[in-house]
Each structure stands twice: as C-alpha cells, then as structure tokens.
Motif scaffolding. Sequence first.
Motif, PDB file in Angstrom:
ATOM      1  N   PHE A 169      -1.551  -3.176   4.827  1.00 44.89           N
ATOM      2  CA  PHE A 169      -1.831  -2.212   5.905  1.00 44.89           C
ATOM      3  C   PHE A 169      -1.303  -0.836   5.514  1.00 44.89           C
ATOM      4  CE2 PHE A 169      -0.946  -6.405   7.889  1.00 44.89           C
ATOM      5  CZ  PHE A 169      -2.213  -6.668   8.369  1.00 44.89           C
ATOM      6  N   CYS A 170      -2.014   0.195   5.934  1.00 46.85           N
ATOM      7  CA  CYS A 170      -1.596   1.580   5.663  1.00 46.85           C
ATOM      8  C   CYS A 170      -1.792   2.400   6.931  1.00 46.85           C
ATOM      9  CB  CYS A 170      -2.450   2.193   4.558  1.00 46.85           C
ATOM     10  SG  CYS A 170      -2.075   1.488   2.956  1.00 46.85           S
ATOM     11  N   PRO A 171      -1.058   3.509   7.061  1.00 48.38           N
ATOM     12  CA  PRO A 171      -1.212   4.301   8.291  1.00 48.38           C
ATOM     13  C   PRO A 171      -2.595   4.938   8.414  1.00 48.38           C
ATOM     14  CG  PRO A 171       0.308   5.368   6.753  1.00 48.38           C
ATOM     15  CD  PRO A 171      -0.016   4.035   6.184  1.00 48.38           C
ATOM     16  N   SER A 172      -3.202   5.285   7.283  1.00 49.18           N
ATOM     17  CA  SER A 172      -4.598   5.757   7.280  1.00 49.18           C
ATOM     18  C   SER A 172      -5.090   5.499   5.861  1.00 49.18           C
ATOM     19  CB  SER A 172      -4.690   7.253   7.590  1.00 49.18           C
ATOM     20  OG  SER A 172      -4.076   7.986   6.541  1.00 49.18           O
ATOM     21  N   ARG A 173      -6.399   5.652   5.654  1.00 49.69           N
ATOM     22  CA  ARG A 173      -6.920   5.312   4.343  1.00 49.69           C
ATOM     23  C   ARG A 173      -7.069   6.575   3.487  1.00 49.69           C
ATOM     24  NH1 ARG A 173      -9.261   0.629   2.321  1.00 49.69           N
ATOM     25  NH2 ARG A 173     -10.732   1.085   0.657  1.00 49.69           N
ATOM     26  N   CYS A 174      -6.476   6.558   2.274  1.00 47.55           N
ATOM     27  CA  CYS A 174      -6.631   7.705   1.368  1.00 47.55           C
ATOM     28  C   CYS A 174      -8.060   7.692   0.828  1.00 47.55           C
ATOM     29  CB  CYS A 174      -5.659   7.626   0.202  1.00 47.55           C
ATOM     30  SG  CYS A 174      -3.955   7.448   0.716  1.00 47.55           S
ATOM     31  N   SER A 175      -8.609   8.871   0.612  1.00 48.47           N
ATOM     32  CA  SER A 175     -10.038   8.935   0.273  1.00 48.47           C
ATOM     33  C   SER A 175     -10.361   8.352  -1.105  1.00 48.47           C
ATOM     34  CB  SER A 175     -10.514  10.383   0.342  1.00 48.47           C
ATOM     35  OG  SER A 175      -9.646  11.187  -0.415  1.00 48.47           O
ATOM     36  N   TYR A 176      -9.374   8.240  -1.994  1.00 47.63           N
ATOM     37  CA  TYR A 176      -9.659   7.710  -3.334  1.00 47.63           C
ATOM     38  C   TYR A 176      -9.372   6.210  -3.418  1.00 47.63           C
ATOM     39  CZ  TYR A 176      -4.621   8.169  -3.557  1.00 47.63           C
ATOM     40  OH  TYR A 176      -3.284   8.057  -3.258  1.00 47.63           O
ATOM     41  N   CYS A 177      -8.951   5.605  -2.299  1.00 50.34           N
ATOM     42  CA  CYS A 177      -8.444   4.226  -2.371  1.00 50.34           C
ATOM     43  C   CYS A 177      -9.563   3.197  -2.357  1.00 50.34           C
ATOM     44  CB  CYS A 177      -7.513   3.961  -1.190  1.00 50.34           C
ATOM     45  SG  CYS A 177      -6.823   2.303  -1.241  1.00 50.34           S
ATOM     46  N   SER A 178      -9.475   2.229  -3.253  1.00 49.24           N
ATOM     47  CA  SER A 178     -10.458   1.150  -3.250  1.00 49.24           C
ATOM     48  C   SER A 178      -9.767  -0.176  -2.971  1.00 49.24           C
ATOM     49  CB  SER A 178     -11.139   1.073  -4.616  1.00 49.24           C
ATOM     50  OG  SER A 178     -10.155   0.772  -5.580  1.00 49.24           O
ATOM     51  N   PHE A 179      -8.491  -0.067  -2.602  1.00 46.53           N
ATOM     52  CA  PHE A 179      -7.705  -1.261  -2.333  1.00 46.53           C
ATOM     53  C   PHE A 179      -8.155  -1.870  -1.004  1.00 46.53           C
ATOM     54  CE2 PHE A 179      -3.596  -3.152  -0.833  1.00 46.53           C
ATOM     55  CZ  PHE A 179      -3.503  -4.115  -1.808  1.00 46.53           C
ATOM     56  N   ILE A 180      -7.826  -3.149  -0.792  1.00 45.57           N
ATOM     57  CA  ILE A 180      -8.292  -3.849   0.408  1.00 45.57           C
ATOM     58  C   ILE A 180      -7.561  -3.425   1.672  1.00 45.57           C
ATOM     59  CG2 ILE A 180      -9.078  -5.934  -0.753  1.00 45.57           C
ATOM     60  CD1 ILE A 180      -6.131  -6.921   0.355  1.00 45.57           C
ATOM     61  N   SER A 181      -6.575  -2.541   1.504  1.00 45.59           N
ATOM     62  CA  SER A 181      -5.727  -2.176   2.630  1.00 45.59           C
ATOM     63  C   SER A 181      -6.514  -1.677   3.847  1.00 45.59           C
ATOM     64  CB  SER A 181      -4.796  -1.074   2.162  1.00 45.59           C
ATOM     65  OG  SER A 181      -4.054  -0.614   3.226  1.00 45.59           O
ATOM     66  N   GLN A 182      -6.030  -2.042   5.059  1.00 46.24           N
ATOM     67  CA  GLN A 182      -6.679  -1.577   6.284  1.00 46.24           C
ATOM     68  C   GLN A 182      -5.720  -0.669   7.029  1.00 46.24           C
ATOM     69  OE1 GLN A 182      -7.797  -5.499   7.924  1.00 46.24           O
ATOM     70  NE2 GLN A 182      -9.852  -4.671   7.782  1.00 46.24           N
ATOM     71  N   GLY A 223       1.791  -3.094  -1.557  1.00 46.66           N
ATOM     72  CA  GLY A 223       0.735  -3.004  -0.542  1.00 46.66           C
ATOM     73  C   GLY A 223      -0.508  -2.348  -1.078  1.00 46.66           C
ATOM     74  N   GLY A 224      -1.205  -1.716  -0.203  1.00 50.26           N
ATOM     75  CA  GLY A 224      -0.837  -1.251   1.115  1.00 50.26           C
ATOM     76  C   GLY A 224       0.473  -0.450   1.165  1.00 50.26           C
ATOM     77  N   THR A 225       0.998  -0.407   2.359  1.00 49.88           N
ATOM     78  CA  THR A 225       2.253   0.306   2.592  1.00 49.88           C
ATOM     79  C   THR A 225       3.194  -0.599   3.380  1.00 49.88           C
ATOM     80  OG1 THR A 225       0.987   2.380   2.705  1.00 49.88           O
ATOM     81  CG2 THR A 225       3.238   2.449   3.519  1.00 49.88           C
ATOM     82  N   PRO A 226       4.126  -1.283   2.700  1.00 56.96           N
ATOM     83  CA  PRO A 226       5.036  -2.199   3.402  1.00 56.96           C
ATOM     84  C   PRO A 226       5.798  -1.539   4.542  1.00 56.96           C
ATOM     85  CG  PRO A 226       5.170  -2.571   1.058  1.00 56.96           C
ATOM     86  CD  PRO A 226       4.282  -1.374   1.240  1.00 56.96           C
ATOM     87  N   GLY A 258       6.104   3.853  -0.313  1.00 60.35           N
ATOM     88  CA  GLY A 258       4.804   4.495  -0.435  1.00 60.35           C
ATOM     89  C   GLY A 258       4.671   5.786   0.343  1.00 60.35           C
ATOM     90  N   ARG A 259       4.077   5.693   1.509  1.00 58.04           N
ATOM     91  CA  ARG A 259       3.704   6.902   2.235  1.00 58.04           C
ATOM     92  C   ARG A 259       4.860   7.468   3.057  1.00 58.04           C
ATOM     93  NH1 ARG A 259      -2.266   6.693   3.487  1.00 58.04           N
ATOM     94  NH2 ARG A 259      -1.649   7.712   5.412  1.00 58.04           N
ATOM     95  N   ALA A 260       5.074   8.763   2.881  1.00 53.75           N
ATOM     96  CA  ALA A 260       6.186   9.432   3.569  1.00 53.75           C
ATOM     97  C   ALA A 260       6.039   9.353   5.084  1.00 53.75           C
ATOM     98  CB  ALA A 260       6.262  10.879   3.118  1.00 53.75           C
ATOM     99  N   GLY A 295      -6.843  12.880   2.394  1.00 54.37           N
ATOM    100  CA  GLY A 295      -6.783  12.120   3.644  1.00 54.37           C
ATOM    101  C   GLY A 295      -5.421  11.548   3.967  1.00 54.37           C
ATOM    102  N   ARG A 296      -4.369  12.158   3.425  1.00 52.44           N
ATOM    103  CA  ARG A 296      -3.022  11.689   3.784  1.00 52.44           C
ATOM    104  C   ARG A 296      -2.547  12.425   5.033  1.00 52.44           C
ATOM    105  NH1 ARG A 296       0.962   8.999  -0.035  1.00 52.44           N
ATOM    106  NH2 ARG A 296      -0.481   7.635  -1.049  1.00 52.44           N
ATOM    107  N   ASN A 297      -1.843  11.684   5.895  1.00 53.75           N
ATOM    108  CA  ASN A 297      -1.414  12.316   7.147  1.00 53.75           C
ATOM    109  C   ASN A 297      -0.024  12.908   7.034  1.00 53.75           C
ATOM    110  OD1 ASN A 297      -3.727  11.523   8.340  1.00 53.75           O
ATOM    111  ND2 ASN A 297      -2.870   9.670   9.255  1.00 53.75           N
TER     112      ASN A 297
HETATM  113  S1  SF4 Z   1      -1.406   4.384   0.585  1.00 57.03           S
HETATM  114 FE1  SF4 Z   1      -2.187   3.398  -1.248  1.00 57.03          FE
HETATM  115  S2  SF4 Z   1      -3.063   1.435  -0.561  1.00 57.03           S
HETATM  116 FE2  SF4 Z   1      -2.805   2.768   1.258  1.00 57.03          FE
HETATM  117  S3  SF4 Z   1      -4.778   3.760   1.547  1.00 57.03           S
HETATM  118 FE3  SF4 Z   1      -3.503   5.143   0.316  1.00 57.03          FE
HETATM  119  S4  SF4 Z   1      -3.961   4.617  -1.827  1.00 57.03           S
HETATM  120 FE4  SF4 Z   1      -4.732   2.944  -0.543  1.00 57.03          FE
END
Ligand code: SF4
Length: 491
Positions: A169-182, A223-226, A258-260, A295-297
């Motif tokens: 799981f991630c707080p939002s989806r980065c535009s370059y991401c192809s990972f399965i994260s939601q 992850g994702g973003t633990p 991961g994400r700040a 697309g990072r918040n």
């Molecule tokens: S933080 Fe990483 S896994 Fe999550 S959407 Fe962004 S690139 Fe994908």
Amino acid sequence: MKLYLNGHGYHFECENLCRLFFTYSPVRRVEAPGETPSENAEPYAEAVINEASHGYIYEVKCIYGGKRVSREEAHPEQSEYALTRMLYEVFAEITGNLPKWGMLTGIHPVKLLGQYENKLGEAEAKKIFTDDFFVSGEKYALAKRTLDVQKPYTKTKENDFSLYVGIPFCPSRCSYCSFISQSTEQAKKLVKPYFDLLLLEIEKTAELTKALGLRLISVYIGGGTPTTLSAAELSALCEKIFASFDMSTCTEFTVEAGRADTITPEKMSAMKAAGVTRISINPQSMSDNVLRAIGRNHTADDVRAAFDMATKAGFTNINADLIVGLPEDTFAGFSETLRETISLGASNITVHSLALKRSASLIEEKLDISSHKDSSLAAEMVNFSIEALTNAGFEPYYMYRQSRMAGNLENTGWAKNGDICAYNTYTMDESSTVIACGAGGVSKLKDPYTDRLERVFNFKYPKEYIDRNTEILERKERIRGLYEQFRKRIY
Ligand code: SF4
C-alpha cells in the motif's frame, strides 16, 4: 519495431537487444520476413538461422532511418551468442549508438562477472566483458569495484535465510510506478484483513523454517510503503517477527519507510523500540517541481523533516533512494539532490536510473519524458553520482539493471563506513535464500549445493491474497518439499 525471427529459439534475447537500441518502440514479432517499412515507419529487423550442408548460415538485417545494414556468417552449430552479437553489431552500426553495458541485457551484471572470475580468473573475465560483450571500460570498472566490495558479505552458510515482508500500500501512486502497490485511499478496506492474514503467514513461516532448521540472518519489510501502517501496526508487525523467529542470529532489520508523507515521530520511535536497525527514506528528488511531476504528495521539506525524525529516534543507518531520468529533472537539479542527500546524513544512497514499464501512468499520461530519453544527460548524472559519492567516502556494494532504463544504465547501491544492507547483496547476488510473506512476495530458495534457485510465488494483489489465503499457506509448504529435495541430493 517489427522483428522477424526464424530457425532458432533465441527469441527472448533478440527481443531484449531490440529494446536496448529501440527503447521507445515496442517490439512486435512478425511471422513473415521482409515487412519492409516505408521511411519514417517503425524500424524492422530480422535474425534468421538457416541449415546448410556443413552447419548453419546466420542472416541478420535491420532497416532504420532510411538505411539498411545486414550481416551473413557461417557457423558449425547454433549459438545464441553468435546470433545476438551479430544483431548487436547491426543495431550499433545503423543507430550509431554504443550502449555502455554493450550487449549485456541481464539484470545481474555483477553476479555474472563474479561467475566468470570464479571460473576463468580475473583477466579472462575482464576480457569477456569488454571484448566479447562490448562493455565499456567505465562500466566494467564499476561492476568490478562493486563485486570486490560485496564479496565478503555474500558468503553465507547453507541454512541461512532472510525474511521479506511486503506491505503493498502507498499513500498515492507515483506516475512512474509499475509495482502492484495500491493507494491506501483505494484500498482502505483491505488494509486490516491483509494485515491480520500477514501476521498469520509470518507465524506459519516461522514454524516451517524452525522445522527445517533454517537460520534467520536478515529481515526486510518492503513495499509499497510499509509506513502507511500506523505506529501501533508497525510495532505489532515487528513484535510478531521477534516473537515468532529466533532473532539471535539476525544482524539486520530494515524497514523501507519510503515516502516522507507517511513518516511521523511516533512511527520512527515505534520502529526503533521494536528493534529495527535500518530504514529507508526515499526522496527520489529534492526538487519540488520534480516531486510534483511524478505525483508525490510531499515536498523536499518533508524529506528534510523525515531525516530529522529518524535521527532523533536514534537511527544511524539510513538509506535514501534517488532516481536519474525523472520528468522535469535537470543536471543541476539532480546534482543538488545528491549533494543535499549526502549532507542530510544518509549512510546508504541508491542511485536508480528510471525504468519505464509500459503500465506506468507516466507513459499513459504522456508526461514529458525527455530527460529519460536523453541518454547522455542520464549518463552525465550517473557519472556525477559516481564521482560525488566516491569523494564523500561511499563505495558501491550492489547493482542491478532493468529493461527500458534511462540511458540503459544501472541501479547502484552505495554505502559508507561499511554500513551496507546485506539483504540487498543476497537478493542481487542470489547467493542466499529469501522467504517472502505478503502479496507479491516471491520466495527464492537457493540450493546450497548447486547454483539453482527455486521460486515459490505468493498472489500478486492484496485482494487475491486475502481471498485465497489458504492457498498461500499451502504454497508455503512447497518450501519444505524443496529443502528436502536439496538435502536428499547430498546424502
Ligand atoms: S512509493 Fe514506490 S511502490 Fe509506492 S507508488 Fe511510489 S514508486 Fe510505487
């Protein structure tokens, strides 16, 4: 790009070579030869092996940009190397492009170099890389340096294993991401049932590894973003791992924060108190403009604050991921990002070259990817990172490549003062078993008596993971059977 192949089974390698030279033109295999494109149409290539009276005739050709280049050679037998080398030479001539990694398309160049060194010695390995695979001197030197730094860390014992735990799981989806994260927004309902079943899988995995006499040496929560989990959930997850496994042999416990925008002082303190030894805070860029474009918040200030929280919580081993080739980035922007990341006190810095998967919305939304397409800019940024990190006392310790990377370069993990992430060396060198829990997890079991690697897959998506969890636990049992097979072979 249209590609006609006939008379051999080397399709995968031929297609990879096409992607190396024609990165932005999807490869389409055609059944009939001679589909000659008109000018300005997509490129066309053929790689054919015909039987002859005393062996085989290899024919390779390419039509591109109004030019046509072809080669014909006779060989006594079928050879993947000979055919792909011809294709490489034809593509290099017609495009005028000499890829820095030559015709190597595999994802583990350092592992490959190590295998050649073990088998044939250092001088012969170097010759194979530079003369046979056309790897440039600078990339050979980087691979060699990485190999020498990582060697002592990849010597594990036969029953050693690492544990990977996935939080998709991630707080939002980065535009370059192809990972399965939601994004957590989309998947709110799934987080709780996923988390409960994950704890169950961890418990079952601990029972299994205990029964097999395996020894846990490192833990990686990725992850994702633990850190989309709450502080209480992070504590519960770490406590479950400590309670289930014998942790006395585990020397490294990483959480990819991961994400700040997911990091808080409470989560940092919870992880530190629970026994986490290493975290990742991944800015990707310290330019707000670039962060917005992908697309990072969060902002660069949030990254600065996250480093502050981590340091105050007592973390000293902090990794930071950066990416070369992001939209809107410039050489000045990237070099400033790197300088600031070093001064923030990261002890590991991983420099990625952006890999564009077709599923990523960066392509779908047709964002400006000119910085990705400009391979000389990507190479300039990567070269700057090698110089700046070396001057700051960092050494490269793991590396991997992907297809469709900016400049067809590489991802390199750097560390200073020997503060490496051993887990990364095990996965990239494929030298030790990793058992994975969670959606998208792939357990890779290293047969300690051969070079074989056996894979056991979990379901990819959180929904499948939840709905078919009994099957996941049954699949885990395959690990028992595979270890029994490994061991039978030597007794
Ligand atoms: S933080 Fe990483 S896994 Fe999550 S959407 Fe962004 S690139 Fe994908």
